[in-house]
Design a protein around this motif. Sequence first.
Motif, PDB file in Angstrom:
ATOM      1  N   LEU A 215      15.051  11.898 -10.278  1.00 47.86           N
ATOM      2  CA  LEU A 215      14.614  10.504 -10.295  1.00 47.86           C
ATOM      3  C   LEU A 215      13.574  10.247  -9.213  1.00 47.86           C
ATOM      4  O   LEU A 215      12.557   9.577  -9.432  1.00 47.86           O
ATOM      5  CB  LEU A 215      15.825   9.582 -10.090  1.00 47.86           C
ATOM      6  CG  LEU A 215      15.520   8.086  -9.936  1.00 47.86           C
ATOM      7  CD1 LEU A 215      14.878   7.523 -11.193  1.00 47.86           C
ATOM      8  CD2 LEU A 215      16.781   7.308  -9.590  1.00 47.86           C
ATOM      9  N   ILE A 216      13.829  10.791  -8.035  1.00 50.44           N
ATOM     10  CA  ILE A 216      12.907  10.610  -6.910  1.00 50.44           C
ATOM     11  C   ILE A 216      11.546  11.218  -7.239  1.00 50.44           C
ATOM     12  O   ILE A 216      10.498  10.643  -6.920  1.00 50.44           O
ATOM     13  CB  ILE A 216      13.517  11.223  -5.636  1.00 50.44           C
ATOM     14  CG1 ILE A 216      14.729  10.377  -5.196  1.00 50.44           C
ATOM     15  CG2 ILE A 216      12.482  11.322  -4.515  1.00 50.44           C
ATOM     16  CD1 ILE A 216      15.633  11.058  -4.207  1.00 50.44           C
ATOM     17  N   ASN A 217      11.541  12.357  -7.900  1.00 47.28           N
ATOM     18  CA  ASN A 217      10.303  12.997  -8.312  1.00 47.28           C
ATOM     19  C   ASN A 217       9.497  12.087  -9.245  1.00 47.28           C
ATOM     20  O   ASN A 217       8.272  11.963  -9.119  1.00 47.28           O
ATOM     21  CB  ASN A 217      10.623  14.318  -9.009  1.00 47.28           C
ATOM     22  CG  ASN A 217       9.402  15.017  -9.584  1.00 47.28           C
ATOM     23  OD1 ASN A 217       9.237  15.127 -10.799  1.00 47.28           O
ATOM     24  ND2 ASN A 217       8.529  15.508  -8.722  1.00 47.28           N
TER      25      ASN A 217
ATOM     26  N   GLU B  56       0.808  -1.222   0.000  1.00 49.63           N
ATOM     27  CA  GLU B  56       0.000   0.000   0.000  1.00 49.63           C
ATOM     28  C   GLU B  56       0.839   1.269   0.000  1.00 49.63           C
ATOM     29  O   GLU B  56       0.341   2.346  -0.354  1.00 49.63           O
ATOM     30  CB  GLU B  56      -0.933   0.017   1.208  1.00 49.63           C
ATOM     31  CG  GLU B  56      -1.946  -1.115   1.234  1.00 49.63           C
ATOM     32  CD  GLU B  56      -2.890  -1.024   2.413  1.00 49.63           C
ATOM     33  OE1 GLU B  56      -3.431   0.066   2.662  1.00 49.63           O
ATOM     34  OE2 GLU B  56      -3.068  -2.046   3.113  1.00 49.63           O
ATOM     35  N   ALA B  57       2.093   1.169   0.422  1.00 50.16           N
ATOM     36  CA  ALA B  57       2.967   2.350   0.497  1.00 50.16           C
ATOM     37  C   ALA B  57       4.373   1.951   0.091  1.00 50.16           C
ATOM     38  O   ALA B  57       4.738   0.770   0.125  1.00 50.16           O
ATOM     39  CB  ALA B  57       2.971   2.931   1.909  1.00 50.16           C
ATOM     40  N   VAL B  58       5.167   2.955  -0.291  1.00 49.98           N
ATOM     41  CA  VAL B  58       6.540   2.664  -0.708  1.00 49.98           C
ATOM     42  C   VAL B  58       7.459   3.788  -0.260  1.00 49.98           C
ATOM     43  O   VAL B  58       7.125   4.971  -0.398  1.00 49.98           O
ATOM     44  CB  VAL B  58       6.615   2.448  -2.237  1.00 49.98           C
ATOM     45  CG1 VAL B  58       6.072   3.648  -2.998  1.00 49.98           C
ATOM     46  CG2 VAL B  58       8.032   2.123  -2.670  1.00 49.98           C
ATOM     47  N   ILE B  59       8.592   3.428   0.300  1.00 49.75           N
ATOM     48  CA  ILE B  59       9.599   4.405   0.715  1.00 49.75           C
ATOM     49  C   ILE B  59      10.355   4.864  -0.525  1.00 49.75           C
ATOM     50  O   ILE B  59      10.852   4.050  -1.301  1.00 49.75           O
ATOM     51  CB  ILE B  59      10.573   3.785   1.732  1.00 49.75           C
ATOM     52  CG1 ILE B  59       9.805   3.313   2.972  1.00 49.75           C
ATOM     53  CG2 ILE B  59      11.656   4.790   2.134  1.00 49.75           C
ATOM     54  CD1 ILE B  59      10.644   2.478   3.934  1.00 49.75           C
ATOM     55  N   ILE B  60      10.447   6.178  -0.705  1.00 47.01           N
ATOM     56  CA  ILE B  60      11.100   6.742  -1.887  1.00 47.01           C
ATOM     57  C   ILE B  60      12.119   7.789  -1.454  1.00 47.01           C
ATOM     58  O   ILE B  60      11.829   8.646  -0.621  1.00 47.01           O
ATOM     59  CB  ILE B  60      10.063   7.374  -2.836  1.00 47.01           C
ATOM     60  CG1 ILE B  60       9.138   6.284  -3.402  1.00 47.01           C
ATOM     61  CG2 ILE B  60      10.747   8.134  -3.973  1.00 47.01           C
ATOM     62  CD1 ILE B  60       8.009   6.823  -4.268  1.00 47.01           C
ATOM     63  N   GLY B  61      13.324   7.701  -2.017  1.00 49.18           N
ATOM     64  CA  GLY B  61      14.343   8.714  -1.754  1.00 49.18           C
ATOM     65  C   GLY B  61      15.032   8.585  -0.421  1.00 49.18           C
ATOM     66  O   GLY B  61      15.582   9.568   0.093  1.00 49.18           O
TER      67      GLY B  61
ATOM     68  N   ARG C  40      19.490   5.372  -0.501  1.00 52.51           N
ATOM     69  CA  ARG C  40      19.284   5.337  -1.949  1.00 52.51           C
ATOM     70  C   ARG C  40      19.960   6.546  -2.607  1.00 52.51           C
ATOM     71  O   ARG C  40      20.549   6.440  -3.679  1.00 52.51           O
ATOM     72  CB  ARG C  40      17.790   5.349  -2.291  1.00 52.51           C
ATOM     73  CG  ARG C  40      16.980   4.184  -1.757  1.00 52.51           C
ATOM     74  CD  ARG C  40      17.403   2.852  -2.287  1.00 52.51           C
ATOM     75  NE  ARG C  40      17.592   2.835  -3.734  1.00 52.51           N
ATOM     76  CZ  ARG C  40      18.018   1.765  -4.412  1.00 52.51           C
ATOM     77  NH1 ARG C  40      18.312   0.642  -3.778  1.00 52.51           N
ATOM     78  NH2 ARG C  40      18.163   1.820  -5.717  1.00 52.51           N
ATOM     79  N   ARG C  41      19.865   7.677  -1.958  1.00 50.37           N
ATOM     80  CA  ARG C  41      20.493   8.879  -2.505  1.00 50.37           C
ATOM     81  C   ARG C  41      22.020   8.761  -2.486  1.00 50.37           C
ATOM     82  O   ARG C  41      22.685   9.039  -3.482  1.00 50.37           O
ATOM     83  CB  ARG C  41      20.070  10.109  -1.680  1.00 50.37           C
ATOM     84  CG  ARG C  41      18.600  10.489  -1.790  1.00 50.37           C
ATOM     85  CD  ARG C  41      18.285  11.631  -0.833  1.00 50.37           C
ATOM     86  NE  ARG C  41      16.883  12.015  -0.817  1.00 50.37           N
ATOM     87  CZ  ARG C  41      16.333  12.994  -1.529  1.00 50.37           C
ATOM     88  NH1 ARG C  41      17.098  13.697  -2.361  1.00 50.37           N
ATOM     89  NH2 ARG C  41      15.048  13.292  -1.427  1.00 50.37           N
ATOM     90  N   LYS C  42      22.560   8.356  -1.346  1.00 48.22           N
ATOM     91  CA  LYS C  42      24.018   8.358  -1.171  1.00 48.22           C
ATOM     92  C   LYS C  42      24.690   7.180  -1.858  1.00 48.22           C
ATOM     93  O   LYS C  42      25.635   7.352  -2.639  1.00 48.22           O
ATOM     94  CB  LYS C  42      24.352   8.350   0.322  1.00 48.22           C
ATOM     95  CG  LYS C  42      25.848   8.350   0.598  1.00 48.22           C
ATOM     96  CD  LYS C  42      26.129   8.334   2.095  1.00 48.22           C
ATOM     97  CE  LYS C  42      27.630   8.294   2.373  1.00 48.22           C
ATOM     98  NZ  LYS C  42      27.930   8.268   3.830  1.00 48.22           N
ATOM     99  N   ILE C  43      24.221   5.967  -1.591  1.00 42.44           N
ATOM    100  CA  ILE C  43      24.903   4.765  -2.081  1.00 42.44           C
ATOM    101  C   ILE C  43      24.602   4.513  -3.556  1.00 42.44           C
ATOM    102  O   ILE C  43      25.485   4.132  -4.328  1.00 42.44           O
ATOM    103  CB  ILE C  43      24.514   3.532  -1.242  1.00 42.44           C
ATOM    104  CG1 ILE C  43      24.905   3.739   0.228  1.00 42.44           C
ATOM    105  CG2 ILE C  43      25.183   2.269  -1.794  1.00 42.44           C
ATOM    106  CD1 ILE C  43      24.401   2.650   1.157  1.00 42.44           C
TER     107      ILE C  43
END
Length: 243
Positions: free
Chosen positions: A97-99, A78-83, A87-90
């Motif tokens: 992309l996150i947008n 139902e939900a997803v972690i984004i950004g 994910r940003r650093k590694i």
Amino acid sequence: MNKTPSEAQFFANTLMNALAGFNSFDIYVAPVFVALDRVREVVSSSNIKLAAQNMYFEDIGAFTGEVSPKMLKELGVEAVIIGHSERRKIFGETDELINKKVKKALKEGLTPIFCIGETLEEREKGLTFCVLEKQVREGLYGISADEVTRVVIAYEPVWAIGTGVVATPQQAQEAHEFVRKLLGQIYGEEVAQSVTILYGGSVTPENFFGLFVKKDIDGALVGGASLKESFVELAKIMSKVIC
């Protein structure tokens, strides 16, 4: 990247039994992709909802190693972690992309848990608010007022993630207040007040109460403490404050 499918399934069962009856707020668990199906089997009839840790912004195609929102939805996500900062650093994920991921999640009916936050170097240079404004404006670019009310924002100072160092309640509140005021400038005050903003960064039962009672902190994006039964203690604290 914790817990095998069998370990995640066992732990989800433990959580389901311990968290039964906590219905005054939303509880999500976000296991690794390969454990989603097994965890769904456990929590589908409970008050615990299923989230994923990441997704790509295309439905199908030659994107080896990626997972689409349609795949997630079929698994009951139902939900997803984004950004997330990792994910940003590694993995080098950019605001652009996150947008795209946030927009795609909204289009597919998933709740984006949109992560923002500054590094220690950025905070020491006094750039915290500049970084947060850039991440918010670029991450939510092209997203309407109606859509943004379906976005959950998670402020996670990078210097406090997995380090044992937590932002003080005042530091966290200042960042959350800034983000909410920025949302007010972009979308209007009424919309800004309806957006859920979570704090993430070495949240534990020992420090959560001081954070959660702050005006603009609506909950937590829990890392290490979600891998053990201290996650239940966080839910108990939240339940007492809400009541």
